[in-house]
Structure formats: structure tokens, C-alpha cells
Design a protein around this motif. Structure first.
Motif, PDB file in Angstrom:
ATOM      1  N   ALA A 232       0.698  -1.250   0.472  1.00  0.00           N
ATOM      2  CA  ALA A 232      -0.377  -0.195  -0.228  1.00  0.00           C
ATOM      3  C   ALA A 232       0.258   0.979   0.285  1.00  0.00           C
ATOM      4  CB  ALA A 232      -1.387   0.107   1.860  1.00  0.00           C
ATOM      5  N   ALA A 233       1.790   1.407   0.873  1.00  0.00           N
ATOM      6  CA  ALA A 233       3.045   2.564   0.520  1.00  0.00           C
ATOM      7  C   ALA A 233       3.737   2.611  -0.569  1.00  0.00           C
ATOM      8  CB  ALA A 233       3.857   2.213   1.714  1.00  0.00           C
ATOM      9  N   ASP A 234       4.358   1.302  -0.891  1.00  0.00           N
ATOM     10  CA  ASP A 234       4.548   1.907  -2.798  1.00  0.00           C
ATOM     11  C   ASP A 234       3.373   2.284  -3.317  1.00  0.00           C
ATOM     12  OD1 ASP A 234       6.773   0.197  -1.165  1.00  0.00           O
ATOM     13  OD2 ASP A 234       6.631  -1.156  -2.141  1.00  0.00           O
ATOM     14  N   ASP A 235       2.291   1.121  -3.403  1.00  0.00           N
ATOM     15  CA  ASP A 235       1.605   2.525  -4.143  1.00  0.00           C
ATOM     16  C   ASP A 235       1.465   3.455  -4.800  1.00  0.00           C
ATOM     17  OD1 ASP A 235       0.658  -0.270  -5.108  1.00  0.00           O
ATOM     18  OD2 ASP A 235      -1.017  -0.729  -4.302  1.00  0.00           O
ATOM     19  N   LYS A 236       1.208   4.273  -2.393  1.00  0.00           N
ATOM     20  CA  LYS A 236       0.939   5.566  -2.936  1.00  0.00           C
ATOM     21  C   LYS A 236       2.071   6.221  -3.003  1.00  0.00           C
ATOM     22  CE  LYS A 236      -0.024   8.910   1.313  1.00  0.00           C
ATOM     23  NZ  LYS A 236      -0.210   8.663   2.538  1.00  0.00           N
ATOM     24  N   ALA A 237       2.936   5.890  -2.659  1.00  0.00           N
ATOM     25  CA  ALA A 237       4.424   6.463  -3.169  1.00  0.00           C
ATOM     26  C   ALA A 237       4.238   6.910  -4.399  1.00  0.00           C
ATOM     27  CB  ALA A 237       5.604   5.459  -2.543  1.00  0.00           C
ATOM     28  N   GLU A 238       4.118   5.506  -5.711  1.00  0.00           N
ATOM     29  CA  GLU A 238       4.490   5.584  -6.406  1.00  0.00           C
ATOM     30  C   GLU A 238       2.674   6.407  -7.563  1.00  0.00           C
ATOM     31  OE1 GLU A 238       4.879   4.440 -11.416  1.00  0.00           O
ATOM     32  OE2 GLU A 238       5.938   4.556  -9.562  1.00  0.00           O
TER      33      GLU A 238
END
Length: 242
Positions: free
Chosen positions: A101-107
Motif C-alpha cells: 500500500a505504501a509503495d502504491d501510494k508513493a508511486e
């Protein structure tokens, strides 16, 4: 009656075996077997004989109960270990989900930033194109000669306000705002020292005598090659040409 333990049952059984041995010894005429031993053995034999069958069942029940307790403890330990393993696996799964979820948000934030930057560039380019279009269609009265103040005034009407200082810096270095400046060795000409000078004809046939034509051509060149006059100025500072 009190409950008899497994240990008590084992002792009673051993006593019975001893009693049988003593009787056999007497029957065989063994002189080592004394009367006292016979009495003790008889007493023990009486004790074993006095144990009711119900109490013997209690002893067996106690043994089974102890085995059940051991098995229950083992089952509890297994269940506890299984629960701990399940909790560990769930924690790892949750951590993986949070990281995803954090990676998706950063992307998504990166993409939003790129879109915002691109939108800003597009808006700036549209603004430059609008200025370019209006300046190209606009007319500047032809004069027989122009002062530096005249040329700078024309430039301020053509070049976007946020890009004027960068444009001015380049012109200062290239020609000191002399629209008739010519490099005798290379043939570069005009405010922005176009080389070859004839390239400025794309902005107007009067490129030799009209600073407005030179300014329009110079602005188009900087926008096309360096994205803006400030982009051209940054390159000039690093290379002493543009």
C-alpha cells in the motif's frame, strides 16, 4: 476407602511375589527362610488379599487419568505453537500488505507530481506560444534607427516577463543590445548573433534593420532549442555560448 496410587499397586504386587517365594522356600525345606519372614509374608499376603477389585480399578483409572493429563498438556502446547505460527504468518502478511500500500501510494504521488510538472510545462509553453503568436501578428512601426532603450522596450513587449531577464543576459553578452552588431570573423549578426545571419529571415525579410524581427527569431530559437530563454541562459553560463 482411600484411593490407591499406581506406586501402591506396584508395591502390593511385589509383596505378593515375595510371599509366594517364601512359601515355596518353606515347602522345599530351605533353612534360610525364618518364621519371622513367614509371618511378615503372611501379613503382606493378607494386605494384598484385602485390596478389593474396585480399588484395583481405581488404580488403573488413576493411571489413565495421568496419561490423559499428559496428552492434554501436549495438545495445549501444540495448539499454542500453532496459534503463534498463525499469528506470525498473519503479521508477515499484514506487513507485506502495508508495504504494498505504501509503495502504491508513493508511486501515485510520483505520477501526480509528474503530471503536475507536465501540466505546468504545457501551460508555460502555451503561454509562450500565445505571446509568440501575438507578437508575430503585432506590428512595430519601422524606424530608421533604434536606441538601446528602444530595442529593450520592443523586447519587453515580445518576451514573457518571467523570461525577460534571462533573454536580456544573453543579448548583453552577445551584442550589448546592438541590433546591427556583426562578428567579422564568423559573420554572426544582430542582437542574438544568429549564425548564419540569414536564418533570421524566417521571422521577417527585414531582419537586418528591424530589432523586432531579430527578437522574435531569437525567442523562437531559445524556446525550440532550450525550452525557454532561461534554459538557454543556463546553457550559456555553463558553455559561454548557446
Amino acid at each position: 476407602m482411600s484411593r490407591i496410587s499406581v506406586r501402591g499397586f506396584a508395591v502390593a504386587s511385589a509383596t505378593a511375589v515375595t510371599t509366594v517365594g517364601a512359601v515355596v522356600g518353606v515347602a522345599s525345606g530351605d533353612p534360610q527362610v525364618s518364621d519371622a519372614n513367614l509371618e511378615a509374608t503372611a501379613a503382606d499376603t493378607t494386605l494384598l488379599a484385602d485390596i478389593p477389585a474396585g480399588q484395583q480399578a481405581q488404580v488403573q483409572t488413576a493411571s489413565l487419568a495421568e496419561q490423559a493429563d499428559v496428552q492434554a498438556s501436549a495438545a495445549d502446547a501444540t495448539a499454542k505453537k500453532s496459534a503463534e505460527e498463525s499469528a506470525r504468518m498473519q503479521a508477515a502478511k499484514d506487513a507485506k500488505s502495508k508495504k504494498a500500500a505504501a509503495d502504491d501510494k508513493a508511486e501515485q504521488e510520483r505520477l501526480d507530481k509528474e503530471r503536475a510538472e507536465q501540466a505546468k510545462k504545457d501551460a508555460e509553453r502555451a503561454s509562450r506560444d500565445e505571446v509568440r503568436s501575438s507578437s508575430s501578428s503585432g506590428s512595430f512601426a519601422q524606424q530608421s534607427s533604434y536606441t538601446v532603450a528602444d530595442v529593450q522596450s520592443i523586447a519587453r513587449q515580445i518576451v514573457p516577463a518571467d523570461q525577460f531577464q534571462c533573454f536580456s543576459n544573453i543579448v548583453n553578452h552577445e551584442s550589448t543590445w546592438n541590433y546591427q552588431a556583426e562578428n567579422p570573423s564568423s559573420g554572426a549578426y544582430g542582437l542574438v548573433q544568429a549564425l548564419p545571419a540569414s536564418k533570421m529571415s524566417s521571422a521577417g525579410a527585414d531582419w537586418r534593420t528591424n530589432p523586432a524581427t531579430q527578437i522574435k527569431w531569437g525567442l523562437n530559437y531559445m524556446n525550440d532549442r532550450y525550452d525557454s530563454p532561461c534554459g538557454a541562459w543556463s546553457f550559456w553560463q555553463a558553455n559561454n555560448y548557446y
